[in-house]
Design an enzyme around this catalytic site. Sequence first.
Site, short mmCIF file in Angstrom:
data_model
loop_
_atom_site.label_atom_id
_atom_site.label_comp_id
_atom_site.label_asym_id
_atom_site.label_seq_id
_atom_site.Cartn_x
_atom_site.Cartn_y
_atom_site.Cartn_z
N ASN A 484 10.69 17.10 84.58
CA ASN A 484 10.99 15.91 83.78
C ASN A 484 11.31 14.77 84.73
O ASN A 484 12.43 14.63 85.20
CB ASN A 484 12.17 16.20 82.86
CG ASN A 484 12.40 15.08 81.88
OD1 ASN A 484 12.07 13.93 82.14
ND2 ASN A 484 12.98 15.41 80.74
N ASP A 485 10.30 13.96 85.00
CA ASP A 485 10.41 12.83 85.93
C ASP A 485 11.54 11.89 85.57
O ASP A 485 11.96 11.07 86.37
CB ASP A 485 9.12 12.00 85.86
CG ASP A 485 8.16 12.36 86.95
OD1 ASP A 485 8.59 12.84 87.99
OD2 ASP A 485 6.95 12.15 86.73
N CYS A 486 11.97 11.96 84.34
CA CYS A 486 12.93 10.97 83.84
C CYS A 486 14.35 11.49 83.76
O CYS A 486 15.24 10.78 83.30
CB CYS A 486 12.45 10.46 82.48
SG CYS A 486 10.82 9.70 82.63
N ASN A 488 16.94 11.77 85.93
CA ASN A 488 17.23 11.31 87.29
C ASN A 488 18.74 11.38 87.49
O ASN A 488 19.47 10.43 87.24
CB ASN A 488 16.73 9.88 87.48
CG ASN A 488 15.32 9.70 86.93
OD1 ASN A 488 15.10 8.91 86.00
ND2 ASN A 488 14.37 10.43 87.47
#
Length: 816
Positions: A484-486, A488
């Site tokens: 999940n790149d998001c 963070n």
Amino acid sequence: MTEQQYGYFDDQHKEYVITSPFTPTPWINYLGNDGFYGLISNTAGGYCFYRDPKFRRLLRYRYNNVPADQGGRYFYLKSADTVWSAAGRPVQTELDHYECRHGLGYSRFIAKKAQIRSELTCFVPLGQTAEVYRLELTNLDAVSRQVSLFSLLEWCLWNAEDDGANFQRNLSTGEVEVDGNVIYHKTEYRERRNHYAFYGVNHPIRGFDTDRDSFLGPYRGFDRPLAVERGQAGNSLAHGWSPVASHHIDLQLQAGQSQTLVFVLGYVELPNDQKWAAPGVINKAPAKDLLTRYDSAQKCQAELDRLQQYWLSQLNKFQIETPDKRFDRSLNIWNQYQNMVTFNLSRSASFYESGIGRGMGFRDSNQDTIGFAHMVPDKVRERILDLSATQKKDGSAYHQYQPLTKKGNANIGGNFNDDPMWMVLSTVNYIKESGDFSILEARVGFDDEPGDFTHFEHLKRAFEHVVNHLGPHGLPLIGRADWNDCLNLNCFSEDPNESYQTTQRGASDVAESLMIAGQFVLYGNEFVALCRHTGRTELAAWAQQQVDNMVEAVNQHGWDGQWFLRAFDARGRKIGSAENDEGKIFIESQGFCVMAGIGLGDGRARQALDAVSERLACEHGIMLQQPAFSGYDKYLGEISSYPPGYKENAGIFCHNNPWIIIGESMLGRGDQAYEYFARISPAFLQEKQRLHKTEPYVYSQMIAGRDAATPGQAKNSWLTGTAAWCFYTASQYLAGIRPDYEGLRIDPCIPARWPGFKAQRTFRQALYEIEVRNPQGLSKGRVELEVDGEAIEGNLIPYARFGGRHRIVATLRTAD
Ligand code: GLC
Ligand code: GLC
């Protein structure tokens, strides 16, 4: 057909037929297989490029413009005072008939207006750097008619980013030559470029235009060109500004007569010493050569047939026939086709990816390979080794690399801690498919340590990278983000000008990911098996210990009571827990922990998937998490930046739905698994075309979730890991036809109502005709195997014994 529908499947021709030029979004197709690619919408909009959509773009295309879909391969027709477009746009004259047939590597547009029928077929011939447009015009009238035809393309000045930004320069660089029926685009050829493009036709022309404003007229759009209105080209020569290519042809068609014209848009590269025929005059020999290959309707047909054969031979490696036509057409045609497009394009060029941004993603490209390893194993091997070469010696990986240079992209860097383990998946899947263990011994250097290393060493370092980056609970550190790149967790950004993915403030030795934990157990076990298979017993024992430790850490710290936690943040707080107000439960850790087998023995896997069904599933698919985040939280990062229901903030991020489907298949819940599959699979969504918006024949990255203002609305079609994962899941876990080191395993998990199904599978050099029988109405069962009438122990067809063509009967039985 209901009123909602814009099109339908024509399975016999393996085409999707679009019946309106005004689809909710442009519905596109891809042309090309070998480095020259085109994107083509249902009204022939789009562009093409050679290898790199940023640096070698041939046609100008305006993303983000109004009306949508501006720029493409346009053909204007004029008879008496009626003007129309052969593909339904940009001229919006209502047609008497319109049809766009997107097929495998070609698109065909059929229009009727003013008693003239046109049939335009666009394709890229195999192995060529050209788009070919075959245009057949037929006079349906009882009297002779005159038709004027104007072609139009607008050139991109090669570098697509510069083309849309550096106007002080590029309005002065455009150059063309016109030679007979051929228009040459030679912008920047005078200096460092060794390539040009051309647009030719196999018919004398009455005139031409190469200056956009002369053709269109001042302040006019593509829908109302002045040249067409007055019925006469201006023979304009472009000097800078915006060069275009337009041919003007007048035809007299007798009653019932047809005439076919062939247009070729080609790309040519020349060695420096052969660039010029005379000072300032380009060497046209290679262009003329290309033109003669397609200068008749017959030659075009032969090329189209070859293209069709190519695609059939690819798709035939897996074919299935079940009681559900939708499932079959999805697997047999469109899903496999989409997988090849993701192989060719990765995430670079679609109508949502502008072609000037992302390179080849390390995690994306590794995952994509599981969708086409059965079709192009050699290319998969090469792709995996390219990816391997961008790994660093500590086992981490560049998050992206550039396809032209094959070098890691320094602007993005690394530290996405799920990245390395995806290479275990791609490699193991490739070996099981091909039987080619030699890939492990291939020599590949590390990005920061060139030298003589084996690819196996790269896998080992990927594994070690996780082991060497554990956090306070013994779980994997997340780094900048995991799948999940998001999410963070080390970013804490309060500056809108920062990138969530590359900004890091946290010390990064606290925030941990349960998704990576599950991934490590799943692919770590695969790594152990690979070690055992190749006689590396000591390493296998050590690796097994690491995997066992991880399972222990998940058991101790990763179980929230009813489901698996998602993460610990940089302050050590739980994410994805019943304790949280929002984001109580996430899909990724449920999928990966269950696929890894954690909790299968003690009921927790079932509990976790029940929680998914209760809390994450909605009618349009399974949402990423719930409840959606209502506001921005700097400790979570980009995930909380999206409005609720979109993208990673509780959207249905289709890519991860198959993980739950595989989990369900491991529990043997075939009806539930199939139901989830049906919710996101385009072939099942034909009644929802207007709501869904994107192409109803390919997967999209995201469908808006329940919290969205527009639930069920999809975005970002074509270039998504969803394609590979859905095919992998449906073929290997639902149909259950699963390659393994020693042979092909048959282990279906199907709707209990299916009496069985048939499939044909090419596996290495063997061809298996498989029949699955389900006399007891089971979803999953003990498999009784017969090969050519002979009963076989277990559910594996050993390749060593059955290498040729065989008939397999697999019967599902209750375990006794
Ligand atoms: C995009 C990225 C992919 C990532 C996913 C979830 O699809 O290409 O790498 O895993 O988003 O954030
Ligand atoms: C954005 C997108 C996400 C993608 C990432 C990397 O965060 O929401 O889906 O993976 O960019 O490009």
